[in-house]
Each structure stands twice: as C-alpha cells, then as structure tokens.
Design a protein around this motif. Sequence first.
Motif, PDB file in Angstrom:
ATOM      1  N   LYS A   8       0.829  -1.203   0.000  1.00  0.00           N
ATOM      2  CA  LYS A   8       0.000   0.000   0.000  1.00  0.00           C
ATOM      3  C   LYS A   8       0.865   1.255   0.000  1.00  0.00           C
ATOM      4  O   LYS A   8       0.520   2.255  -0.635  1.00  0.00           O
ATOM      5  N   PHE A   9       1.998   1.196   0.692  1.00  0.00           N
ATOM      6  CA  PHE A   9       2.918   2.331   0.704  1.00  0.00           C
ATOM      7  C   PHE A   9       3.452   2.586  -0.702  1.00  0.00           C
ATOM      8  O   PHE A   9       3.498   3.724  -1.167  1.00  0.00           O
ATOM      9  N   GLU A  10       3.848   1.530  -1.385  1.00  0.00           N
ATOM     10  CA  GLU A  10       4.360   1.670  -2.753  1.00  0.00           C
ATOM     11  C   GLU A  10       3.300   2.275  -3.675  1.00  0.00           C
ATOM     12  O   GLU A  10       3.594   3.154  -4.489  1.00  0.00           O
ATOM     13  N   ALA A  11       2.061   1.835  -3.537  1.00  0.00           N
ATOM     14  CA  ALA A  11       0.973   2.390  -4.349  1.00  0.00           C
ATOM     15  C   ALA A  11       0.773   3.870  -4.031  1.00  0.00           C
ATOM     16  O   ALA A  11       0.576   4.682  -4.945  1.00  0.00           O
ATOM     17  N   LEU A  12       0.851   4.231  -2.756  1.00  0.00           N
ATOM     18  CA  LEU A  12       0.693   5.622  -2.348  1.00  0.00           C
ATOM     19  C   LEU A  12       1.795   6.490  -2.950  1.00  0.00           C
ATOM     20  O   LEU A  12       1.530   7.560  -3.480  1.00  0.00           O
ATOM     21  N   VAL A  13       3.041   6.017  -2.904  1.00  0.00           N
ATOM     22  CA  VAL A  13       4.153   6.762  -3.493  1.00  0.00           C
ATOM     23  C   VAL A  13       3.930   6.936  -4.992  1.00  0.00           C
ATOM     24  O   VAL A  13       4.149   8.016  -5.543  1.00  0.00           O
ATOM     25  N   GLY A  14       3.466   5.893  -5.659  1.00  0.00           N
ATOM     26  CA  GLY A  14       3.189   5.984  -7.091  1.00  0.00           C
ATOM     27  C   GLY A  14       2.116   7.012  -7.406  1.00  0.00           C
ATOM     28  O   GLY A  14       2.247   7.792  -8.357  1.00  0.00           O
ATOM     29  N   GLU A  15       1.061   7.045  -6.604  1.00  0.00           N
ATOM     30  CA  GLU A  15      -0.003   8.041  -6.800  1.00  0.00           C
ATOM     31  C   GLU A  15       0.532   9.459  -6.634  1.00  0.00           C
ATOM     32  O   GLU A  15       0.209  10.348  -7.430  1.00  0.00           O
ATOM     33  N   ILE A  16       1.316   9.648  -5.596  1.00  0.00           N
ATOM     34  CA  ILE A  16       1.847  10.987  -5.323  1.00  0.00           C
ATOM     35  C   ILE A  16       2.804  11.411  -6.429  1.00  0.00           C
ATOM     36  O   ILE A  16       2.762  12.553  -6.895  1.00  0.00           O
ATOM     37  N   PHE A  17       3.658  10.492  -6.872  1.00  0.00           N
ATOM     38  CA  PHE A  17       4.574  10.803  -7.970  1.00  0.00           C
ATOM     39  C   PHE A  17       3.783  11.190  -9.220  1.00  0.00           C
ATOM     40  O   PHE A  17       4.109  12.166  -9.895  1.00  0.00           O
ATOM     41  N   ASP A  18       2.735  10.436  -9.525  1.00  0.00           N
ATOM     42  CA  ASP A  18       1.923  10.712 -10.713  1.00  0.00           C
ATOM     43  C   ASP A  18       1.244  12.074 -10.648  1.00  0.00           C
ATOM     44  O   ASP A  18       0.931  12.664 -11.682  1.00  0.00           O
TER      45      ASP A  18
END
Length: 116
Positions: A8-18
Amino acid sequence: MFDLDADKFEALVGEIFDDLPDDMVDGLDNVVIVIDDLPEDGSLDLLGLYTGVALTDRGQYGFGELPDMISIYRLPLLSIVESEDELREQVRITLVHEIAHFYGIGDDELHSLGWG
C-alpha cells in the motif's frame, strides 16, 4: 506512528509521484525510484536519498549509463506521521526534495525554499 504495509505504501508513493507537476518529472531521464523499509544504516533519520550525478554536474551522458536512483524509506516516513494525510504530505515533500537534488538544487537552497 501511522502504519501502512509495503504494498500500500508503494501504491501511495506511485499516486503521489503521478500527481507531481509534469515540468518537474518530465526531465527525470534514466532515474529509478525505489522504496525500501530503511536506509542502509538502519536509522529512522533519513526519509529519502538521491544517488547519482546531478544534471548540473554532468558532462557527457549517454548510452549505457546506470540509472540514478531516488530511494524513499517507508519506516522513517511512517515514524513521523499520525495519519494518511500527513504521510501523503511527507512523501510529496520527500519526492520533491530528492528530485530537486537530481536537478542540482542543494540542501541549503531547498531549506531556503521551504523544502528542507
């Protein structure tokens, strides 16, 4: 301390980067973003790290270069927040900070701009 599993952390980082501005991320050529639980020294003091040669310090850059790396550290970030909203803000700040290093902006300048 807020808790979020690694996936979930990795997905959150991906969302924020996007969600970062295009003019900030479009120039990230040959840069990989990795997520680790902790930095190599195991401390909770480091939230992120840029490893590579900043654009302002590069000479010839061409085929076959290893990618620069931006590391985001999950447990240190989780240790300083109490909610997902706070985590999102800290991850965003950490990403912007490390991307700035890629562009050659040092810690002193980042601190003066409020990103330190």
